[in-house]
Write a protein that holds these residues in place. Sequence first.
Motif, PDB file in Angstrom:
ATOM      1  N   ILE A  16      50.237  74.183-119.118  1.00  0.00           N
ATOM      2  CA  ILE A  16      49.772  75.207-118.236  1.00  0.00           C
ATOM      3  C   ILE A  16      50.029  76.550-118.816  1.00  0.00           C
ATOM      4  CG2 ILE A  16      50.634  76.370-116.146  1.00  0.00           C
ATOM      5  CD1 ILE A  16      51.768  73.679-115.118  1.00  0.00           C
ATOM      6  N   PHE A  24      47.196  78.383-111.761  1.00  0.00           N
ATOM      7  CA  PHE A  24      48.067  77.491-111.126  1.00  0.00           C
ATOM      8  C   PHE A  24      47.417  76.960-110.057  1.00  0.00           C
ATOM      9  CE2 PHE A  24      51.113  79.393-113.938  1.00  0.00           C
ATOM     10  CZ  PHE A  24      52.336  78.980-113.729  1.00  0.00           C
ATOM     11  N   LYS A  25      46.793  77.656-109.151  1.00  0.00           N
ATOM     12  CA  LYS A  25      46.017  77.191-108.218  1.00  0.00           C
ATOM     13  C   LYS A  25      45.176  75.916-108.401  1.00  0.00           C
ATOM     14  CE  LYS A  25      46.238  81.317-105.762  1.00  0.00           C
ATOM     15  NZ  LYS A  25      45.470  82.706-105.415  1.00  0.00           N
ATOM     16  N   GLN A  28      47.325  72.797-110.214  1.00  0.00           N
ATOM     17  CA  GLN A  28      48.085  72.158-109.209  1.00  0.00           C
ATOM     18  C   GLN A  28      47.196  70.809-108.884  1.00  0.00           C
ATOM     19  OE1 GLN A  28      49.313  73.815-105.510  1.00  0.00           O
ATOM     20  NE2 GLN A  28      50.951  72.355-105.144  1.00  0.00           N
ATOM     21  N   LEU A  32      48.382  66.828-109.654  1.00  0.00           N
ATOM     22  CA  LEU A  32      48.618  65.800-108.591  1.00  0.00           C
ATOM     23  C   LEU A  32      48.009  64.687-108.829  1.00  0.00           C
ATOM     24  CD1 LEU A  32      49.473  68.234-105.634  1.00  0.00           C
ATOM     25  CD2 LEU A  32      51.028  67.123-106.998  1.00  0.00           C
TER      26      LEU A  32
END
Length: 70
Positions: A16, A24-25, A28, A32
Amino acid sequence: LWRDYFIEADAIVFLIDSSDIERFKEAQPELLNILSDPDLRKVPVLILANKIDIPVSIFYLFSSFFSSNE
């Protein structure tokens, strides 16, 4: 997309850019998806953040917040 690349992975390194908060958006849901994939249940995942030493880094800002002297 990534599924084609990690079918026989021994490990995954998820990198990252800690200075690019907007990414980051994007990162994520990808992370996940990797963590919830049943085929990767036994595959170790290492999460690394680069650029943590520059002032616009989320980690730099976060650590500065907790290390401030009041």
